[in-house]
Design an enzyme around this catalytic site. Structure first.
Site, PDB file in Angstrom:
ATOM      1  N   ARG A  18       1.140  -0.880   0.024  1.00 54.79           N
ATOM      2  CA  ARG A  18      -0.081   0.309  -0.017  1.00 54.79           C
ATOM      3  C   ARG A  18       0.704   0.857   0.439  1.00 54.79           C
ATOM      4  O   ARG A  18       2.031   1.394   0.750  1.00 54.79           O
ATOM      5  CB  ARG A  18      -1.196   0.342   1.235  1.00 54.79           C
ATOM      6  CG  ARG A  18      -2.203  -0.941   1.210  1.00 54.79           C
ATOM      7  CD  ARG A  18      -2.648  -0.851   2.306  1.00 54.79           C
ATOM      8  NE  ARG A  18      -2.373  -1.567   3.821  1.00 54.79           N
ATOM      9  CZ  ARG A  18      -1.251  -0.095   4.368  1.00 54.79           C
ATOM     10  NH1 ARG A  18      -1.814   0.676   4.363  1.00 54.79           N
ATOM     11  NH2 ARG A  18      -1.356  -0.460   5.610  1.00 54.79           N
ATOM     12  N   TYR A  75      -1.360  -3.856  -6.512  1.00 54.52           N
ATOM     13  CA  TYR A  75      -1.515  -4.487  -5.891  1.00 54.52           C
ATOM     14  C   TYR A  75      -2.043  -3.899  -4.082  1.00 54.52           C
ATOM     15  O   TYR A  75      -2.142  -3.343  -3.553  1.00 54.52           O
ATOM     16  CB  TYR A  75       0.339  -4.292  -4.593  1.00 54.52           C
ATOM     17  CG  TYR A  75       0.690  -5.050  -4.197  1.00 54.52           C
ATOM     18  CD1 TYR A  75       1.315  -5.908  -4.627  1.00 54.52           C
ATOM     19  CD2 TYR A  75       0.529  -5.553  -2.572  1.00 54.52           C
ATOM     20  CE1 TYR A  75       2.297  -7.043  -4.085  1.00 54.52           C
ATOM     21  CE2 TYR A  75       1.344  -6.342  -2.362  1.00 54.52           C
ATOM     22  CZ  TYR A  75       1.686  -6.834  -2.709  1.00 54.52           C
ATOM     23  OH  TYR A  75       2.394  -8.425  -1.802  1.00 54.52           O
ATOM     24  N   LYS A  78      -9.420  -2.837   1.870  1.00 52.28           N
ATOM     25  CA  LYS A  78      -9.555  -1.248   2.365  1.00 52.28           C
ATOM     26  C   LYS A  78      -9.710   0.067   1.993  1.00 52.28           C
ATOM     27  O   LYS A  78     -10.657   0.683   2.431  1.00 52.28           O
ATOM     28  CB  LYS A  78      -7.872  -0.527   2.807  1.00 52.28           C
ATOM     29  CG  LYS A  78      -7.061  -2.217   3.283  1.00 52.28           C
ATOM     30  CD  LYS A  78      -7.457  -2.388   4.305  1.00 52.28           C
ATOM     31  CE  LYS A  78      -6.973  -3.494   5.394  1.00 52.28           C
ATOM     32  NZ  LYS A  78      -6.399  -4.114   5.493  1.00 52.28           N
ATOM     33  N   HIS A  85     -10.679  -2.473  11.319  1.00 48.82           N
ATOM     34  CA  HIS A  85      -9.073  -3.459  10.808  1.00 48.82           C
ATOM     35  C   HIS A  85      -9.382  -3.987  11.630  1.00 48.82           C
ATOM     36  O   HIS A  85      -8.608  -4.367  12.609  1.00 48.82           O
ATOM     37  CB  HIS A  85      -8.425  -2.263  10.506  1.00 48.82           C
ATOM     38  CG  HIS A  85      -7.259  -2.799   9.963  1.00 48.82           C
ATOM     39  ND1 HIS A  85      -6.068  -2.172  10.023  1.00 48.82           N
ATOM     40  CD2 HIS A  85      -7.092  -3.787   9.094  1.00 48.82           C
ATOM     41  CE1 HIS A  85      -4.526  -3.150   9.590  1.00 48.82           C
ATOM     42  NE2 HIS A  85      -5.724  -4.080   9.181  1.00 48.82           N
ATOM     43  N   SER A 120      -1.464  -3.015  10.200  1.00 47.72           N
ATOM     44  CA  SER A 120      -0.481  -4.295   9.373  1.00 47.72           C
ATOM     45  C   SER A 120       0.362  -4.979   9.046  1.00 47.72           C
ATOM     46  O   SER A 120       0.941  -4.508  10.428  1.00 47.72           O
ATOM     47  CB  SER A 120      -0.809  -3.310   7.786  1.00 47.72           C
ATOM     48  OG  SER A 120      -1.844  -2.894   7.647  1.00 47.72           O
ATOM     49  N   CYS A 166       1.003  -7.222  12.189  1.00 44.42           N
ATOM     50  CA  CYS A 166       1.304  -7.521  13.582  1.00 44.42           C
ATOM     51  C   CYS A 166       0.421  -8.672  14.063  1.00 44.42           C
ATOM     52  O   CYS A 166       0.504  -8.475  15.044  1.00 44.42           O
ATOM     53  CB  CYS A 166       0.490  -5.736  14.177  1.00 44.42           C
ATOM     54  SG  CYS A 166       1.456  -4.531  13.676  1.00 44.42           S
ATOM     55  N   ASP A 168      -9.375  -9.718   9.066  1.00 39.72           N
ATOM     56  CA  ASP A 168      -8.960  -8.095   9.358  1.00 39.72           C
ATOM     57  C   ASP A 168      -9.711  -7.153   8.683  1.00 39.72           C
ATOM     58  O   ASP A 168      -9.055  -5.928   8.929  1.00 39.72           O
ATOM     59  CB  ASP A 168      -8.229  -8.460   6.892  1.00 39.72           C
ATOM     60  CG  ASP A 168      -6.751  -7.486   7.214  1.00 39.72           C
ATOM     61  OD1 ASP A 168      -5.873  -6.677   7.943  1.00 39.72           O
ATOM     62  OD2 ASP A 168      -6.963  -6.543   6.212  1.00 39.72           O
ATOM     63  N   ARG A 193       2.562 -12.284  -0.411  1.00 44.01           N
ATOM     64  CA  ARG A 193       0.894 -12.712   0.146  1.00 44.01           C
ATOM     65  C   ARG A 193       0.205 -13.293  -0.861  1.00 44.01           C
ATOM     66  O   ARG A 193       0.363 -13.954  -1.671  1.00 44.01           O
ATOM     67  CB  ARG A 193       0.210 -11.264   0.244  1.00 44.01           C
ATOM     68  CG  ARG A 193       0.312 -10.008   0.877  1.00 44.01           C
ATOM     69  CD  ARG A 193      -0.488  -9.048   1.666  1.00 44.01           C
ATOM     70  NE  ARG A 193      -0.028  -8.494   2.459  1.00 44.01           N
ATOM     71  CZ  ARG A 193      -0.747  -8.021   3.757  1.00 44.01           C
ATOM     72  NH1 ARG A 193      -1.567  -8.737   3.653  1.00 44.01           N
ATOM     73  NH2 ARG A 193      -0.297  -7.016   4.832  1.00 44.01           N
TER      74      ARG A 193
END
Ligand code: GTP
Ligand code: SPV
Ligand code: MN
Length: 614
Positions: free
Chosen positions: A86, A225, A234, A254, A276, A278, A301, A393
């Site tokens: 991002r 991406y 998001k 989130h 993100s 974590c 998420d 990912r």
């Protein structure tokens, strides 16, 4: 899939799109007139369509087919090297008033941005197919389920959206019934001239990820991406949805969502907000090391929550897939993810093994002797660079997850019993602490901080405040977001059933930079303490940051943890907490008059408690 026309200018009456909604038809036509694609395809979400798109991408070199005996129906994509995460510096909230975006977002004037974007999108799809993807966020029938339409010129985005959301007819039916829908426009920004050879990962060095909260619109240019391009994630489910949720009285956060069952049959639903990279996916798929404990996955998420007619906080996962961090995922850290990824998975920016399978740092103890790295170069353990990009990912459907709860798609959602905040903190924050009240919990969420990861650009390891793990994702003024959380608390008074709020830190470090806590499946030990707190069977020790477990109440049996480390990780140093609380004041000050007074009070109470403690 309906193929409307070879060119938008030759659309004939026989080729009518599968919608009766004039606003949708007109938008699609308007975008086509602006972007001038070679053809328009309405995505129906069928398996045949998915396979055709995949075949085309394999042909074009965008996807590499993995060894079907090792990883059936799975593919590897390698992105452009400048399109790997991002881009927060290129992400804009274009609200009418700058104050509505708040000091933590990049604001841009909506009219000016529209004119910039119109320029960029002019003929941006030339030579490409323009796909129209109706998509649903949430199961049909939930009070918070919302619908959108993404237009994109990337088949990779179409296939990914098909995994991450409910696309095609189901979504279109909701639109046909008259639901308002979010306009999500995406272009990789790489027009193709006649006869020009395409590249494997088309994108543009100029990137804009723009949100218009008032008109519920997204315009994304230049990146293919993840969160930049899969606009259901998001851009919609957090930035636009958070603005909708503020207006309509719910929450878009989130967070991951799980159901925990203890050996005695105690059940709780926990929603956890970590920044993100974590630990949300790992928490969501936890395999507990304590016998008899069960963790079922509802989401990894994003969580949408609302207060129901009985005053209970209910939650759904609006997504249908995982876009999870690959590095660090292994049979020992996250065996559930490893099982989920058995096949039907698209991997992006991981390494390729010599037998046509995938590999990433942390997957196996021993590194393979030879790989092709994420950039397509030969790699050996001596190469001195990671074989997989740190933000590589996997994209896979939730139904493949062996621990998926049967209710993950229940439109009624689940009642949230506990909310957990957490971040990557090498020091200061203890393993776990419980908020003293809803207001104190909101303060812990508002002032939480974390060390930067590879999920977005920025300096790795740098500590930043990341309120509610939503710093890059709140589509309006962060201070209003805090106020909104406080107002949700007011509405929970009806039932008096406030979820307990906790803060965790799996990432505290000792000498030499080693993690003090084993993490992963052993995090269930912390969950057990939370469950005991919910059941009222243990008390906490008062500290300046909240209630801490008594050493004896944290189940450490069977854990190879030195007594000193256990004591250290549960300890709170008042001087450090005071320093942290004073540091948090710069955020409260930055947010200014929008910061609720209650949070200043919680901040000064924290400092007072530190003083009393020392
Ligand atoms: P986003 O998808 O970016 O929102 O990330 P996420 O919050 O879902 O993070 P994820 O679970 O994918 O974890 C990110 C990284 O942290 C991975 O490399 C994990 O292996 C690592 N990690 C997750 N949980 C733990 C933990 O309990 N302890 C330690 N030491 N590392 C962890
Ligand atoms: C995150 O960065 O929090 C993610 C990955 O979950 S992305 O979808 O790219 O935003
Ligand atoms: Mn995330």
């Amino acid at each position: 899939m309906t193929i409307i026309a070879d060119s938008p200018n030759t659309a004939s009456a026989a080729n009518v799109p599968p919608t009766t909604r004039a606003d949708l038809f007109e938008w699609v036509h308007g975008v086509a007139n602006l972007t001038k694609p070679a053809r328009i395809e309405w995505v129906d979400g069928s398996l045949a369509e998915k396979h055709r798109l995949i075949d085309e991408m394999v042909e074009a070199g965008t996807l590499i087919t993995l060894n079907s005996e090792l990883r059936p129906n799975s593919y590897l994509a390698r992105s452009h090297q400048d399109d790997v995460a991002r881009v927060e510096s290129r992400t804009f909230i274009c609200s009418e008033s700058e104050k509505d975006a708040g000091p933590t977002n990049n604001w841009a004037d909506p009219d000016e941005m529209r004119s910039t974007l119109s320029g960029l999108f002019t003929e941006s799809m030339r030579g490409r197919t323009m796909y129209v993807i109706p998509f649903l966020m949430g199961p049909v029938g939930s009070p918070v389920t919302r619908v959108g339409v993404e237009i994109t010129d990337s088949p990779y985005v179409v296939v990914s959206m098909g995994v991450m959301t409910r696309i095609g007819r189901t979504a279109l039916d909701v639109i046909e019934e008259g639901a308002p829908w979010v306009r999500a426009l995406h272009s990789v920004g790489a027009p193709l001239d006649r006869g020009e050879q395409d590249v494997e990962w088309p994108c543009n060095p100029t990137k804009y990820i723009c949100h218009f909260p008032e008109t519920r619109e997204i315009w994304s240019f230049g990146s293919a991406y993840g969160g930049n391009a899969l606009l259901g994630k998001k851009a919609f489910a957090l930035r636009i949805a958070s603005a909708m949720a503020r207006d309509e009285g719910w929450l878009a956060e989130h967070m991951m969502l799980v159901r925990i069952t203890s050996p005695e049959g105690q059940v709780a639903h926990i929603a956890a907000a970590f920044p993100s990279a974590c630990g949300k996916t790992n928490f969501a798929m936890m395999r507990p090391t304590l016998p008899g404990w069960q963790v079922e996955t509802l989401g990894d998420d994003i969580v949408w929550m609302w207060v129901d007619e009985n005053g209970l906080l209910r939650a759904i996962n609006p997504e249908a897939g995982f876009f999870g961090v690959a590095p660090g995922t292994s049979d020992s850290t996250n065996p559930v993810a490893m099982q989920t990824l058995w096949g039907n998975t698209v991997f992006t920016n991981v390494a390729l093994t010599d037998d046509g399978d995938v590999w990433w740092e942390g997957m196996t103890k021993e590194k393979p002797a030879h790989l092709v790295d994420w950039t397509g170069q030969d790699w050996t353990p001596d190469s001195g660079v990671p074989a997989a990009h740190p933000n590589s990912r996997f994209t896979v459907a939730i139904d493949q997850c062996p621990t998926a709860a049967a209710e993950w798609a229940d439109p009624r959602g689940v009642v949230v019993d506990a909310i957990v905040f957490g971040g990557r903190r090498s020091h200061t924050m203890p393993l776990v602490t419980e908020a003293r009240s809803w207001a104190h919990g909101v303060y812990l969420g508002a002032t939480m901080a974390s060390e930067r990861t590879a999920a977005a650009e920025g300096t790795l390891g740098e500590l930043r405040r990341d309120p509610f793990a939503m710093a890059p994702f709140t589509g309006y003024n962060v201070g209003d977001h805090w106020d909104h959380w406080l107002s949700i608390g007011e509405r929970l008074r009806v039932s008096g059933r406030f979820p307990r709020i906790f803060h965790v830190n799996w990432f505290r470090r000792g000498e030499g930079g080693r993690f003090l806590w084993p993490g992963f499946g052993d995090n269930v030990r912390v969950v057990k303490w939370m469950m005991d707190r919910l059941a009222g069977t243990v008390s906490g020790i008062d500290s300046p940051v909240g209630l801490l477990p008594k050493l004896g109440d944290l189940e450490l049996h069977g854990l190879d943890l030195a007594a000193d480390d256990a004591a250290e990780i549960l300890s709170v140093d008042s001087a450090e907490i005071e320093r942290d609380a004073r540091d948090a004041q710069s955020l409260l000050t930055l947010v200014g008059e929008t910061t609720p007074d209650v949070l200043w009070r919680e901040n000064s109470d924290t400092i007072d408690r530190c003083r009393e403690d020392s």
